[in-house]
Design an enzyme around this catalytic site. Structure first.
Site, short mmCIF file in Angstrom:
data_model
loop_
_atom_site.label_atom_id
_atom_site.label_comp_id
_atom_site.label_asym_id
_atom_site.label_seq_id
_atom_site.Cartn_x
_atom_site.Cartn_y
_atom_site.Cartn_z
N LYS A 157 93.65 -44.06 43.63
CA LYS A 157 93.34 -42.63 43.70
C LYS A 157 91.96 -42.39 44.30
O LYS A 157 91.74 -41.45 45.05
CB LYS A 157 93.46 -42.00 42.32
CG LYS A 157 94.90 -41.95 41.82
CD LYS A 157 95.03 -41.11 40.57
CE LYS A 157 96.49 -40.95 40.17
NZ LYS A 157 97.12 -42.18 39.67
N ASN B 157 81.85 -43.96 19.78
CA ASN B 157 82.18 -44.14 18.37
C ASN B 157 83.35 -45.09 18.20
O ASN B 157 83.35 -45.96 17.34
CB ASN B 157 82.54 -42.80 17.71
CG ASN B 157 81.33 -41.92 17.52
OD1 ASN B 157 80.19 -42.35 17.74
ND2 ASN B 157 81.54 -40.68 17.12
N ARG C 195 81.05 -24.11 29.93
CA ARG C 195 80.06 -25.03 29.38
C ARG C 195 78.82 -24.22 28.98
O ARG C 195 78.55 -23.15 29.52
CB ARG C 195 79.65 -26.07 30.43
CG ARG C 195 80.81 -26.83 31.05
CD ARG C 195 81.37 -27.92 30.20
NE ARG C 195 80.39 -28.89 29.74
CZ ARG C 195 80.69 -29.86 28.88
NH1 ARG C 195 81.93 -29.97 28.40
NH2 ARG C 195 79.79 -30.72 28.50
N SER D 112 76.80 -33.73 22.31
CA SER D 112 76.36 -34.04 23.67
C SER D 112 74.90 -33.60 23.90
O SER D 112 74.21 -34.17 24.74
CB SER D 112 77.28 -33.37 24.68
OG SER D 112 77.45 -32.01 24.36
N1 DCP Z 1 83.77 -37.01 17.43
C1 DCP Z 1 84.50 -38.19 17.35
N2 DCP Z 1 85.85 -38.16 17.53
C2 DCP Z 1 86.48 -37.00 17.77
C3 DCP Z 1 85.76 -35.80 17.84
C4 DCP Z 1 84.39 -35.85 17.66
O1 DCP Z 1 83.92 -39.26 17.14
N3 DCP Z 1 87.81 -36.98 17.94
C5 DCP Z 1 82.31 -37.07 17.26
C6 DCP Z 1 81.68 -37.62 18.53
C7 DCP Z 1 81.28 -36.39 19.26
C8 DCP Z 1 80.86 -35.48 18.11
O2 DCP Z 1 81.77 -35.78 17.07
O3 DCP Z 1 80.21 -36.64 20.14
C9 DCP Z 1 80.90 -34.02 18.47
O4 DCP Z 1 82.18 -33.67 18.93
P1 DCP Z 1 82.38 -32.71 20.16
O5 DCP Z 1 83.85 -32.50 20.30
O6 DCP Z 1 81.54 -31.50 20.00
O7 DCP Z 1 81.94 -33.59 21.42
P2 DCP Z 1 80.56 -33.69 22.22
O8 DCP Z 1 79.50 -32.87 21.59
O9 DCP Z 1 80.30 -35.14 22.38
O10 DCP Z 1 80.91 -33.12 23.67
P3 DCP Z 1 81.00 -31.57 24.10
O11 DCP Z 1 79.82 -31.31 24.98
O12 DCP Z 1 82.28 -31.46 24.85
O13 DCP Z 1 80.99 -30.73 22.86
MG MG Z 2 79.84 -30.92 21.12
#
Ligand code: DCP
Ligand code: MG
Ligand code: MN
Length: 327
Positions: A72, A265, A148, A179
């Site tokens: 791709k 994680n 975003r 994030s």
């Molecule tokens: N988390 C996890 N597994 C999941 C959901 C969340 O381990 N299924 C943990 C890791 C993520 C944190 O919780 O970093 C926060 O979840 P978010 O869905 O808010 O994800 P992010 O903050 O990392 O990204 P975004 O900018 O999309 O919110």
């Molecule tokens: Mg988040």
């Protein structure tokens, strides 16, 4: 939807990354975790390259890029588009499924059920389906929630929440994680951990009732409580906000969990289990007893929950700063 911007400035693979990200989002929306994960790994690898990857052969040599994605990549570079992505946009059922999966609080099973029932638009859903409060909010702020959130605005929300929280209890400790802590230049939502010295399970949970912040839905079965909500600053768009209220003794493990990324994680948990530990959002455990069919007998002994650094140390991996926890 992950956009940890640290390595993106002027990346020679920008266009390829853009299109692969669309594929990744597509599979994420279909809840196809495996394919979505595959794309995320490939994107993370491309972000690290200092030259443009043009051919499937060279792409295949890179970590986390398999044959299908390598092909791709070559197609994107050659034609500036990806046929597979365009097909996904032509199927009306896919379109409706994607629309419904974009509603905050709606998962794959529910979305598919609505498609099967013949619903096509958000108006169909509003008119014919009985919604939970969080789904209602999700539909009401559909467009806003798709956007975003710039880093600065995450900070602004965080500051307001902190001020209000401190008016309620000056000893509460709040930190913006997700994030944002990883240094992303824009975030999908606002993730805030709340704890307090000496606080035990649920003793910290009664204090949140911000008048200007909507809070809804569940609290989990764990000792930490999680709220999903929405908030906005002045006339700005509505934003999703998640609170994780954490017992003091679990703050390190919760910090680690809530900083993510989810892929990071997952790999850290896998590593922990290979070393005979179990890692979750409340702590690092040892001597988890399992039966022959791997069913759990006990949760094991808590080894560490208070300190993020110590969890790394005990697992025998060098501390990884949040900005480097994408994969
Ligand atoms: N988390 C996890 N597994 C999941 C959901 C969340 O381990 N299924 C943990 C890791 C993520 C944190 O919780 O970093 C926060 O979840 P978010 O869905 O808010 O994800 P992010 O903050 O990392 O990204 P975004 O900018 O999309 O919110
Ligand atoms: Mg988040
Ligand atoms: Mn979140």
């Amino acid at each position: 939807q992950k956009n940890d911007g640290n390595q993106m400035e002027g990346n020679p693979n920008q266009r390829t990354i853009e299109i692969l990200s669309e594929m990744q989002r597509y599979y994420e929306m279909l809840n196809d975790t495996w394919r979505s994960l595959g794309y995320r790994k490939a994107i993370a690898t491309l972000k690290k390259q200092d030259h443009k990857i043009k051919f499937a052969n060279e792409a295949r040599e890179l970590p986390g890029i398999g044959n299908r994605i390598a092909l791709k990549i070559e197609e994107i570079v050659r034609t500036d588009r990806l046929r597979r992505l365009e097909y996904t946009k032509m199927d009306p059922e896919d379109e409706a499924l994607r629309l419904f999966l974009g509603i905050y609080g709606v998962g794959g099973v529910k979305a598919q059920k609505w498609v099967d029932a013949g619903h096509n638009t958000l108006d169909d859903i509003k008119a014919h389906v009985r919604l939970t409060p969080s789904q209602q909010i999700g539909i009401e702020h559909y467009e806003d929630f798709q956007q975003r959130i710039p880093r600065d605005e995450v900070k602004q929300h965080g500051d307001i929440v902190m001020r209000v929280a401190h008016e309620i209890d000056a000893e509460l400790k709040l930190e913006i994680l997700g994030s944002y802590r990883r240094g992303a230049k824009d975030c999908g939502d606002i993730d805030i951990m709340i704890t307090k010295e000496g606080a035990e399970a649920h003793s910290t949970t009664s204090m949140i009732s911000f008048s200007d912040i909507w809070l809804a839905t569940s609290r989990g079965t764990e000792s930490a409580a999680k709220w999903h909500g929405a908030s906005k600053v002045l006339t700005g768009p509505w934003r999703r906000i998640d609170f994780l209220v954490v017992p003091w003794a679990e703050r390190g493990a919760a910090l680690l969990y809530f900083t993510g990324s989810d892929i990071f994680n997952r790999s850290l948990r896998l590593l922990a289990s290979k070393k005979g530990f179990r890692l979750n959002q409340s702590g690092l455990y040892k001597d988890v007893m399992r039966g022959r069919d791997r069913t759990k007998f006990t949760d094991g002994i808590l080894v560490e929950g208070e300190s993020e650094e110590k969890i790394f140390e005990i697992l025998g991996v060098p501390y990884r700063p949040p900005e480097h926890r994408v994969c």
